[in-house]
Design a protein around this motif. Structure first.
Motif, mmCIF file in Angstrom:
data_model
loop_
_atom_site.group_PDB
_atom_site.id
_atom_site.type_symbol
_atom_site.label_atom_id
_atom_site.label_comp_id
_atom_site.label_asym_id
_atom_site.label_seq_id
_atom_site.Cartn_x
_atom_site.Cartn_y
_atom_site.Cartn_z
ATOM 1 N N ASN A 174 12.700 8.762 -3.993
ATOM 2 C CA ASN A 174 12.775 8.691 -5.084
ATOM 3 C C ASN A 174 13.270 7.821 -6.337
ATOM 4 O O ASN A 174 13.702 8.544 -7.626
ATOM 5 C CB ASN A 174 12.848 10.557 -4.805
ATOM 6 N N GLU A 175 13.611 6.794 -5.712
ATOM 7 C CA GLU A 175 14.268 5.986 -7.453
ATOM 8 C C GLU A 175 12.807 5.149 -7.866
ATOM 9 O O GLU A 175 12.046 5.146 -8.161
ATOM 10 C CB GLU A 175 14.879 4.618 -6.423
ATOM 11 N N THR A 176 13.816 5.212 -9.068
ATOM 12 C CA THR A 176 14.074 4.072 -9.878
ATOM 13 C C THR A 176 13.855 2.745 -10.051
ATOM 14 O O THR A 176 14.509 1.555 -9.652
ATOM 15 C CB THR A 176 14.250 4.390 -11.564
ATOM 16 N N LEU A 177 12.508 2.056 -9.834
ATOM 17 C CA LEU A 177 12.646 0.521 -9.059
ATOM 18 C C LEU A 177 12.597 -0.810 -10.125
ATOM 19 O O LEU A 177 11.381 -0.298 -10.562
ATOM 20 C CB LEU A 177 11.916 1.024 -7.183
ATOM 21 N N THR A 178 13.148 -1.388 -10.528
ATOM 22 C CA THR A 178 13.366 -2.647 -10.665
ATOM 23 C C THR A 178 13.412 -3.963 -9.535
ATOM 24 O O THR A 178 12.971 -3.864 -8.475
ATOM 25 C CB THR A 178 14.393 -3.295 -11.497
ATOM 26 N N GLU A 179 13.304 -5.298 -9.759
ATOM 27 C CA GLU A 179 12.713 -6.140 -9.985
ATOM 28 C C GLU A 179 13.500 -6.113 -8.997
ATOM 29 O O GLU A 179 12.887 -7.280 -8.090
ATOM 30 C CB GLU A 179 12.073 -7.541 -10.877
ATOM 31 N N THR A 180 14.682 -6.780 -9.382
ATOM 32 C CA THR A 180 15.509 -6.871 -7.853
ATOM 33 C C THR A 180 15.937 -6.043 -6.804
ATOM 34 O O THR A 180 16.043 -6.029 -6.010
ATOM 35 C CB THR A 180 17.427 -6.564 -8.671
ATOM 36 N N SER A 181 14.801 -4.289 -7.009
ATOM 37 C CA SER A 181 15.248 -3.925 -6.251
ATOM 38 C C SER A 181 14.359 -3.999 -4.631
ATOM 39 O O SER A 181 14.056 -4.831 -4.491
ATOM 40 C CB SER A 181 14.825 -2.176 -6.268
ATOM 41 N N VAL A 182 15.170 -3.313 -3.456
ATOM 42 C CA VAL A 182 15.084 -4.044 -2.164
ATOM 43 C C VAL A 182 14.017 -3.218 -1.289
ATOM 44 O O VAL A 182 13.638 -2.130 -1.385
ATOM 45 C CB VAL A 182 16.322 -3.863 -0.979
ATOM 46 N N PRO A 183 12.682 -3.854 -1.234
ATOM 47 C CA PRO A 183 11.471 -3.790 -0.598
ATOM 48 C C PRO A 183 11.763 -2.496 1.169
ATOM 49 O O PRO A 183 13.197 -3.382 1.476
ATOM 50 C CB PRO A 183 10.720 -4.843 -0.645
ATOM 51 N N ALA A 184 11.259 -1.964 0.825
ATOM 52 C CA ALA A 184 11.010 -0.978 2.297
ATOM 53 C C ALA A 184 9.431 -0.672 2.596
ATOM 54 O O ALA A 184 8.733 0.348 2.661
ATOM 55 C CB ALA A 184 11.770 0.516 1.591
ATOM 56 N N PRO A 185 8.701 -1.799 2.923
ATOM 57 C CA PRO A 185 7.223 -2.070 3.211
ATOM 58 C C PRO A 185 7.424 -0.618 4.552
ATOM 59 O O PRO A 185 7.823 -0.931 5.539
ATOM 60 C CB PRO A 185 6.718 -3.219 3.601
ATOM 61 N N GLU A 186 6.220 -0.029 4.312
ATOM 62 C CA GLU A 186 5.966 1.210 5.333
ATOM 63 C C GLU A 186 4.106 0.739 5.959
ATOM 64 O O GLU A 186 3.773 1.590 6.728
ATOM 65 C CB GLU A 186 5.697 2.128 4.563
ATOM 66 N N THR A 187 3.834 0.494 5.262
ATOM 67 C CA THR A 187 2.007 -0.359 5.636
ATOM 68 C C THR A 187 2.227 -1.523 6.358
ATOM 69 O O THR A 187 2.677 -2.893 5.872
ATOM 70 C CB THR A 187 1.253 0.304 4.862
ATOM 71 N N ALA A 188 1.054 -2.424 7.176
ATOM 72 C CA ALA A 188 0.551 -3.602 7.341
ATOM 73 C C ALA A 188 0.930 -4.682 6.554
ATOM 74 O O ALA A 188 1.085 -5.260 6.057
ATOM 75 C CB ALA A 188 -0.564 -3.712 8.245
ATOM 76 N N SER A 189 -0.494 -3.593 5.131
ATOM 77 C CA SER A 189 -0.844 -4.595 4.301
ATOM 78 C C SER A 189 0.590 -4.665 3.439
ATOM 79 O O SER A 189 1.122 -5.389 3.027
ATOM 80 C CB SER A 189 -1.115 -3.591 2.973
ATOM 81 N N ALA A 190 1.465 -3.776 3.006
ATOM 82 C CA ALA A 190 3.161 -4.437 2.203
ATOM 83 C C ALA A 190 3.807 -5.247 3.029
ATOM 84 O O ALA A 190 4.255 -5.591 2.255
ATOM 85 C CB ALA A 190 3.399 -2.451 2.325
ATOM 86 N N ARG A 191 3.747 -5.145 4.929
ATOM 87 C CA ARG A 191 4.573 -5.921 5.051
ATOM 88 C C ARG A 191 3.853 -7.131 5.036
ATOM 89 O O ARG A 191 5.215 -8.483 4.982
ATOM 90 C CB ARG A 191 4.817 -5.392 6.816
ATOM 91 N N ALA A 192 2.621 -7.522 5.331
ATOM 92 C CA ALA A 192 1.830 -8.463 4.845
ATOM 93 C C ALA A 192 2.399 -8.918 3.521
ATOM 94 O O ALA A 192 2.621 -10.548 4.028
ATOM 95 C CB ALA A 192 0.920 -8.351 4.719
ATOM 96 N N HIS A 193 2.152 -8.163 2.374
ATOM 97 C CA HIS A 193 3.177 -9.368 0.888
ATOM 98 C C HIS A 193 3.873 -9.406 1.246
ATOM 99 O O HIS A 193 3.963 -10.640 0.380
ATOM 100 C CB HIS A 193 2.345 -7.707 -0.150
ATOM 101 N N ILE A 194 4.840 -8.924 1.780
ATOM 102 C CA ILE A 194 6.396 -9.259 2.005
ATOM 103 C C ILE A 194 7.037 -10.026 2.327
ATOM 104 O O ILE A 194 7.430 -11.890 2.605
ATOM 105 C CB ILE A 194 6.775 -8.147 2.289
ATOM 106 N N ALA A 195 6.331 -10.744 3.549
ATOM 107 C CA ALA A 195 6.290 -11.976 4.770
ATOM 108 C C ALA A 195 5.937 -13.102 3.967
ATOM 109 O O ALA A 195 5.977 -14.360 3.474
ATOM 110 C CB ALA A 195 5.321 -11.572 5.526
#
Length: 279
Positions: free
Chosen positions: A122-143
């Motif tokens: 429920n946080e407000t996320l800025t460009e420096t916030s730490v990612p927390a990917p929950e899907t395969a697609s999000a994890r691929a983007h982070i990698a």
């Protein structure tokens, strides 16, 4: 001086960018190269003065890399949202990046997603916030983002994390129309294609070195309220959401620092303006 722009994944978003780059009032004198897997699209691209290359991830990159020297390279190849195993996709994109760097590309722009933050906050996320990917697609983007970071000494790069894309010919209210849906109190994070194109033009014209940017509207209404208003405005059957009356929940993508860095005031700061825009 003409600027060379190479775009992999010349689809819906890229077509808007290509039209803007080649318009008479473009701030950039551009030569646009785009990739597609479709023979019909190659013909269409040629008709719009775009150099088309037939290419799919995993193909030999030698023809594509002939255009890379001193170019701005935009990687816009989203993985399938429903895919649960994306190791192959990730490695192919990384290999493509490595080949582009070896071919002396000047600047890589990777089109990423705000889904890298997951949906459990429920946080407000800025460009420096730490990612927390929950899907395969999000994890691929982070990698892929992390691989670009590892190449910081070799190439300039920009990561653009986009919120949900909306355009005059594409609004999620159409697919939600008439449905019964949960979580009407969840916040909406959207961005209009016109503002994305403005952001891309700014990054192409004046690269921000080794940067990660958010592109998102400034307001974040509850989706139960927002999509009902949008459906009514579009003369569609209204969706029915549960929980809309409860306190707003879910992440807020704060893009204010990115818009300032790009010297852009988004035309669609309010998502309510997005469904009123005509094609």
């Amino acid at each position: 001086m003409q600027k060379k722009i190479v775009i992999t994944g010349y689809g819906w978003m890229a077509s808007y960018l290509g039209n803007a780059l080649l318009s008479s009032d473009s701030p950039i004198n551009a030569h646009v190269v785009g990739t597609t897997r479709s023979d019909d699209k190659l013909v269409q691209m040629s008709e719009h003065n775009i150099t088309g290359i037939k290419f799919a991830l995993g193909d030999d990159t030698s023809q594509l890399c002939q255009h890379m020297q001193d170019a701005t390279f935009i990687i816009n190849i989203p993985p399938g949202r429903r895919s649960t195993q994306l190791d192959g996709f990730t490695q192919q994109v990384i290999a493509l990046i490595n080949d582009a760097v070896s071919a002396n590309v000047a600047h890589i722009i990777f089109v990423s997603t705000t889904s890298v933050y997951g949906d459990s906050t429920n946080e407000t996320l800025t460009e420096t916030s730490v990612p927390a990917p929950e899907t395969a697609s999000a994890r691929a983007h982070i990698a892929i983002e992390e691989h670009l970071t590892s190449l910081a000494s070799k190439v300039n790069y920009t990561v653009l994390r986009l919120a949900g894309l909306v355009g005059p010919d594409r609004h999620p209210a159409r697919s939600l129309s008439g449905r019964e849906l949960p979580a009407g109190n969840k916040r909406v994070n959207l961005v209009h294609i016109a503002d994305v194109v403005k952001g891309l033009l700014a990054v192409i014209e004046t690269p921000l070195h080794q940067s990660t940017l958010h592109l998102c509207s400034m307001l974040h209404p509850k989706r139960g309220e927002y999509y009902s208003r949008a459906a009514a405005a579009l003369n569609l059957p209204l969706p029915v959401f549960s929980d809309t009356e409860f306190e707003a929940m879910g992440k807020v993508i704060d893009a204010s620092a990115s818009w300032r860095a790009l010297n852009i005031t988004p035309a669609f700061s309010n998502p309510d303006d997005m469904y009123q825009a005509k094609p």
